[in-house]
Each structure stands twice: as structure tokens, then as C-alpha cells.
Design a protein around this motif. Sequence first.
Motif, mmCIF file in Angstrom:
data_model
loop_
_atom_site.group_PDB
_atom_site.id
_atom_site.type_symbol
_atom_site.label_atom_id
_atom_site.label_comp_id
_atom_site.label_asym_id
_atom_site.label_seq_id
_atom_site.Cartn_x
_atom_site.Cartn_y
_atom_site.Cartn_z
ATOM 1 N N ALA A 1 0.857 -1.188 0.000
ATOM 2 C CA ALA A 1 0.000 0.000 0.000
ATOM 3 C C ALA A 1 0.892 1.236 0.000
ATOM 4 N N THR A 2 0.688 2.137 -0.966
ATOM 5 C CA THR A 2 1.618 3.238 -1.188
ATOM 6 C C THR A 2 0.858 4.512 -1.526
ATOM 7 N N PRO A 3 1.257 5.674 -0.973
ATOM 8 C CA PRO A 3 0.688 6.938 -1.434
ATOM 9 C C PRO A 3 0.945 7.117 -2.929
ATOM 10 N N LEU A 4 -0.025 7.634 -3.646
ATOM 11 C CA LEU A 4 0.121 7.794 -5.093
ATOM 12 C C LEU A 4 1.295 8.690 -5.452
ATOM 13 N N LEU A 5 1.601 9.661 -4.608
ATOM 14 C CA LEU A 5 2.720 10.560 -4.879
ATOM 15 C C LEU A 5 4.048 9.810 -4.849
ATOM 16 N N ASP A 6 4.118 8.713 -4.086
ATOM 17 C CA ASP A 6 5.354 7.942 -3.951
ATOM 18 C C ASP A 6 5.438 6.789 -4.937
ATOM 19 N N GLU A 7 4.336 6.427 -5.575
ATOM 20 C CA GLU A 7 4.291 5.255 -6.451
ATOM 21 C C GLU A 7 4.986 5.556 -7.775
ATOM 22 N N ALA A 8 5.971 4.741 -8.134
ATOM 23 C CA ALA A 8 6.733 4.952 -9.367
ATOM 24 C C ALA A 8 6.036 4.288 -10.547
ATOM 25 N N ALA A 9 4.815 4.664 -10.771
ATOM 26 C CA ALA A 9 4.013 4.122 -11.866
ATOM 27 C C ALA A 9 2.835 5.059 -12.085
ATOM 28 N N SER A 10 2.240 4.957 -13.255
ATOM 29 C CA SER A 10 1.046 5.728 -13.559
ATOM 30 C C SER A 10 -0.170 4.916 -13.133
ATOM 31 N N VAL A 11 -0.839 5.368 -12.072
ATOM 32 C CA VAL A 11 -1.997 4.661 -11.520
ATOM 33 C C VAL A 11 -3.171 5.626 -11.434
ATOM 34 N N SER A 12 -4.296 5.244 -11.986
ATOM 35 C CA SER A 12 -5.525 6.030 -11.880
ATOM 36 C C SER A 12 -6.498 5.292 -10.971
ATOM 37 N N VAL A 13 -7.109 6.026 -10.040
ATOM 38 C CA VAL A 13 -8.067 5.435 -9.116
ATOM 39 C C VAL A 13 -9.442 6.049 -9.373
ATOM 40 N N ILE A 14 -10.414 5.198 -9.659
ATOM 41 C CA ILE A 14 -11.795 5.643 -9.838
ATOM 42 C C ILE A 14 -12.559 5.196 -8.603
ATOM 43 N N THR A 15 -13.022 6.155 -7.804
ATOM 44 C CA THR A 15 -13.659 5.853 -6.526
ATOM 45 C C THR A 15 -15.156 5.617 -6.685
ATOM 46 N N ALA A 16 -15.772 5.104 -5.606
ATOM 47 C CA ALA A 16 -17.217 4.882 -5.606
ATOM 48 C C ALA A 16 -17.971 6.200 -5.780
ATOM 49 N N GLU A 17 -17.413 7.301 -5.279
ATOM 50 C CA GLU A 17 -18.057 8.606 -5.459
ATOM 51 C C GLU A 17 -18.083 8.991 -6.936
ATOM 52 N N GLU A 18 -17.015 8.701 -7.655
ATOM 53 C CA GLU A 18 -17.013 8.971 -9.089
ATOM 54 C C GLU A 18 -17.975 8.025 -9.811
ATOM 55 N N PHE A 19 -18.020 6.757 -9.371
ATOM 56 C CA PHE A 19 -19.028 5.837 -9.925
ATOM 57 C C PHE A 19 -20.410 6.484 -9.864
ATOM 58 N N ARG A 20 -20.736 7.037 -8.669
ATOM 59 C CA ARG A 20 -22.076 7.579 -8.439
ATOM 60 C C ARG A 20 -22.325 8.819 -9.279
ATOM 61 N N ARG A 21 -21.359 9.722 -9.309
ATOM 62 C CA ARG A 21 -21.559 10.979 -10.046
ATOM 63 C C ARG A 21 -21.786 10.725 -11.531
ATOM 64 N N ARG A 22 -21.067 9.768 -12.094
ATOM 65 C CA ARG A 22 -21.219 9.465 -13.519
ATOM 66 C C ARG A 22 -22.221 8.347 -13.772
ATOM 67 N N ASN A 23 -22.737 7.726 -12.685
ATOM 68 C CA ASN A 23 -23.747 6.672 -12.789
ATOM 69 C C ASN A 23 -23.272 5.544 -13.705
ATOM 70 N N VAL A 24 -22.078 5.019 -13.434
ATOM 71 C CA VAL A 24 -21.506 3.990 -14.300
ATOM 72 C C VAL A 24 -22.300 2.694 -14.168
ATOM 73 N N GLN A 25 -22.459 1.994 -15.290
ATOM 74 C CA GLN A 25 -23.241 0.766 -15.340
ATOM 75 C C GLN A 25 -22.413 -0.456 -15.717
ATOM 76 N N SER A 26 -21.174 -0.251 -16.142
ATOM 77 C CA SER A 26 -20.339 -1.366 -16.573
ATOM 78 C C SER A 26 -18.878 -0.995 -16.378
ATOM 79 N N THR A 27 -18.018 -2.000 -16.499
ATOM 80 C CA THR A 27 -16.582 -1.757 -16.379
ATOM 81 C C THR A 27 -16.099 -0.777 -17.431
ATOM 82 N N GLU A 28 -16.603 -0.907 -18.647
ATOM 83 C CA GLU A 28 -16.176 -0.001 -19.699
ATOM 84 C C GLU A 28 -16.531 1.445 -19.353
ATOM 85 N N GLU A 29 -17.694 1.679 -18.759
ATOM 86 C CA GLU A 29 -18.060 3.028 -18.360
ATOM 87 C C GLU A 29 -17.190 3.516 -17.209
ATOM 88 N N VAL A 30 -16.760 2.618 -16.323
ATOM 89 C CA VAL A 30 -15.849 3.003 -15.246
ATOM 90 C C VAL A 30 -14.593 3.633 -15.825
#
Length: 678
Positions: free
Chosen positions: A50-79
Motif C-alpha cells: 500500500a503506497t501513497p500515489l505521490l510515492d508510487e513509481a508508476a502511472s496509476v488512476s483510481v476511480i472511486t465509488a463517489e465517481e461511480f455515483r456521479r457518472r452513474n456507471v453501469q459497466s466496467t467499460e463506463e468506469v
Amino acid sequence: MSGAALAQEVSEDGSTLLPEIVVEGAGSGVGDDDQKSIVARGTTGGGKLATPLLDEAASVSVITAEEFRRRNVQSTEEVLQYTAGAVTDFYGSDDRFDFFKIRGFDAWVYRDGLAIGAPFGGIREEPYAFERAEVLKGANSSSFGVSDPGGSVNYVTKTPRTERFGEAYLSGGSFRRGEVGFDFGDNITSDETLSYRLTGTFRKAHAEYDFSRDDNRFIMGGLTWRPTALTNLTVVYDHLSRDGVPGSGGHPVGTDFDRSRFFGEPDYNFRGVKRDTVSVMFDHDFDNGLTFASNARYSRSNTDFGYAYISATPTDGSTIASRSFFGNESSREHFIMDGRLQYDTSWESIDSRTIVGAEYSNDRTRNDSFFGAAPGIDWTNSVYTGAPASVPLFASTNGRKSGRALFVQQEFTFSEKLIASIGLRNDWLDLSSTNNLSGVTREADVSELTKRGALTYKITDQFSVYGSYAESVAPPSIGVEPERGHQREAGIKYQPWAFPALFTAAIYDLTKTNITRTNPATNLPETIGEVRVRGIELEAKAEVLDNFNLIAAYSYMMSEIVENGTAGNIGNQLSFVPNHSFSLWADYTLRGNGVRGDMTFGVGARYTGAYFFNDANTQSTGGNVVFDASFNYQLQENTALQMNVTNIFDTKHVAYGGFGADFYNPGRSVTATLRHTW
């Protein structure tokens, strides 16, 4: 796992105070509240640590449950639609599977750090089951095992909390859609040693074309036991059942029909999914720098589909398109488990984190495929002929894949500035495939070592730069060498103190060798060459003000076929890899005034550049842009009415084609949701 975060205050003299606070990780182990913020500060998506994103030596995008809700995602592709480097919607109305690419290559999916497998050909996951999706760009087999080099998507399961909470919603919209859902939990004991969570969603709906359906039933229950402050045991069971259709059958090449037109066969058009899964998560802190954690998952599934599709569009002036029947019945029984020992210590100005672990998996499958000619259909006067009496069985296999792995990761932090990490993993695979038609069994044993090395330098507590080298190895077909990948990447990250946000930029060079294709002369797999993708990614997620959120992503990819067995495609671009893609989502909240509740307005745009349908680069589609929107009105303190529209202007383009039929991108969909929380 405890992590550090910074909070800021302003003193009476105007100076800024930056006291350190400690947040306790849960789920992903990073202390984020995925239910309330679109901005994450930490991840396990770059590795097992488990690593803070600022310290992670990789490009990682995190899509949270709050973003799921705001965009009302229905599938993995929409995520993934607003994530840099990810491209979706290739197959339009054909929604049997998830199909997306990351950095130009297929990506594997994981759940709680344990592999599910390739999404294409698998089961579409239910987003409502997850707290977040962690998208790692690029190769990383040294952490998570065999996979394609483009990247990975790790889903983090919703688990019980030490508080009472909940939500229930009612949703309806386009295509006769009706849906209800709930997600709630509480402590069973007053001392918080035992908690539960129950999550479910049930949908009855059609799709956007005639003779379609899109029914879904999902239920998940979890229990967490905390016998001490240092020990956690969570057990989660979920059941997924889907009753849908595989697609519209495509549209004749060069025509421009409404998406609702159906050229398949109504009586032979089905897609069924039934899956049961049990997940177990355990961790114990020995309170001396040493911790042990283990995740395990058992799943059993049965799926089938059958449909008629346009296999050829005539070029002689005729309006009768050729069709074929295609069907499949499959079952899968999958068990996977890992165990990890982590030791944290310090020597003067050096902090050390070490993790050693092992993984075991056993995957058994049965797969029967059916194929045969179907009556043609006149697209000017469609007449359906009914379901066939039978469709010839052309392939039947029993497969087994048993895997064992050992891995180690070491991280050193020097003077809280320079972070060096290395990772090694060896996977041993025992493969077996039996052709039930011929009775022939083929077997193979594979041993593969993958490596990763990375450096991160924190210029300030808000800026970091990094460079990394990572390798991948994909599960091989029996009789050929595994597909291997390696990537070099450099990037910069900015995480301001003034407001929750993360801004990232990355440049990479990604190569995949031993590309495997089926030789049509022998009908056997063989390796044919090497491909490369070079690119740049920019991404921003920010809660700029108390009432303004922004998500932006841009990706440039240049792909090239470097070597090819036929020599005919050398120098060409890879199919389904656009040079440019861009997305932007913004929402603004107009605060209520006592009489009126809060109103949140959201708008998004997704641009995908032109791409080829084949490696020969003879057929392609042009660039396109699609707009989305949302509106949320707070009726009462805990009750809100939300409306979401995808593809507002119903923009239509050919998302996939080149073989005899065209498939359009998804059309406009409107959904209204009434949600109550507590």
C-alpha cells in the motif's frame, strides 16, 4: 497499514502549519474515503505494498465509488471512460464481454489483488460491488503475475465498516429500464468486533435494439470479525445472475440504420450468466513491524450465448446480407489464494519495507462452441426465419491451469526523499488442454521470472518524479512461447496541499514480443513477431473548490508492428489503437438557500481518435467525440434525485467493422435515480 497524510491550518499570524496526521487504511489500505471523494491519495494498484500515489513509481488512476455515483456507471467499460490511456466501446451493441485496451494492449482484471483474467471472453463485472477501481498502466507481472503488458484493473470489494451506514435507490430510464439497489451495514456487536454489510442491485430492462433484454440480479453479503485491534477477518459471498442478449447482429456495411434495427434472429438470441463467489481476506499485525495478510477467492460460473450475425455484406447490388449462427456454452471453477509477510523497519535516515509472498491458483474450464450458416436477411424487408433445430459443434475443450508463484518486493526510502524499489516474481504454470472431439490432450509446463525496478524522488512534499522498468508475461498457449512485455516509463506528479487533487504526466516505451496468432493453415497457435507502443499521458483529478470537481485525461499513443511472421504488416499501426484520446468531466454545485436544496450540474466529453480495424491498416474509423451530462438535486438532507445522460446528442459512428458488418457505438441513454442515504 498506516499511512501519513498532511493537513494544513493557518495560524493567527497568517503562517501555514503542517501537522502530520495518521490515517488508517481499509480495503485498499490507504485511508481514502472512496464514498465521499473522487480524489484518492493512495493505492495498492502499483504493487502489493500500500503506497501513497505521490510515492508510487508508476502511472496509476483510481476511480472511486463517489465517481461511480456521479457518472452513474453501469459497466466496467463506463468506469474506465474518463481514464488516461484506456480506450473502450469498440464493440458497440455487442456487450457479451468487456472489451477495452490500456496503452494499446489488452489488460487483465483483478479483484482484491487476485487475478480474474482477461475481460474479453469473461464475465462483465458489477461495478456496484466495488469501493474503487485501480488502473495500473503498463507491465507489472512482478507483482500480480501473468498478464498482458498494457496494464491492469484491480477492483476493491466493498467490505463491512465499524459504523452504521446505508443507501437505497430506485432508478428508471431509457429502454424500459427499472432498477432497485441497496448497500447498508452496521455493527452486530456493540464493541465493533463483528460487523456486516449487504449490497444488492436488481434490474429489469431492454437494450437499445429490438428484441433485446438486459436483466441483472446481484446480491453480496459480508462479515468482518475483529477479535483484537490487530486482527481482521472478512468473508464475502456474492451471486451474479444475468439474462441478456449478445448483440444486435451488426448492420450491413455502408448503411445507416437506426441503432434499434435488428438483423439477428429473435428466437436464437440469448446470453446467460450465473456465478457464485466467496472471498476471504485476513490480516494480522504482530505489533513489531511484522504483518501477515492473505486473500483467497473461490468462484464457480456457467455462461452461454447464441446469436445470428451478419457475416458478409454483398457488393453486387443485392440487399440480402449473409448471416451465421454462433453459440457457446462454458463453465469455470477457479480458486486463487496468496499469503504475504511484510516487515517495516528503519535505520537512522533509511526506512525499509519488505514483502515476501506466495500465490497458488487452480483454474478448470469447459468450453463448447457452435457455428453454422444461417439464412440470409434482406435489410430492406427483414423476415426472421426462427431458431435453428441445431447448430454444429465445432470446438469442445476441457482446460486446466495450475499456477504457483513466489514474489519479493523491497523498498528503501532515504531521508524521506529518494524511494528505491525492486520486485521479483517467478510463476510456474502447469497447463493442460483436452480436445473433446479428437480425444487429444496437450500439456505444457512454464516457468517465468519477471522483474521491476523503480526510483521516485520527492522534490517537495507536493512534487515527485519517477522512473521505472517493468516486465510482463502473458499466459501462453500450449506449444508456443509466452508473450513477453517490457516497459520503460518516466513521470512527474503533483499533489497540492491547498485542495484534494492529483496531477500526473507520464512518458513510456512499451514493447511486446512473441505475439501469438492462430495459423489458418494448421489451426494451431504460433508466435509471429514484436510490436511497440510509445506514448504520453496527462491526467488530473481535483476538487478545486468546495463545490467544483474536475477530471481530465489526455493520451497520445504511437503503435508500430516491428516484426511480423508474414512480413506484410511491418511498420503498420496496431489495430484498435488511436493516436489521440481525450476526456473531460466537470461538475459544479450550486448551494441551496433553505428553500431550495443543493443542485449539482455535470458535463463530460470523450474524444477518441481514428483507429484501424486490422493490422493491415486497410480499414478504419474516423475520430469522434461524445458528450455526457448529469444533474443532481438534493430534495432533503439525505435524499437526492439524480439524472444522467450518456451520449447527449446521440452521436453515431462505426466503432467496429471490417469483416462484413458494422457495429455502432452506444447511443443516447437517459437515467433518473432517486437515492436515500443514512
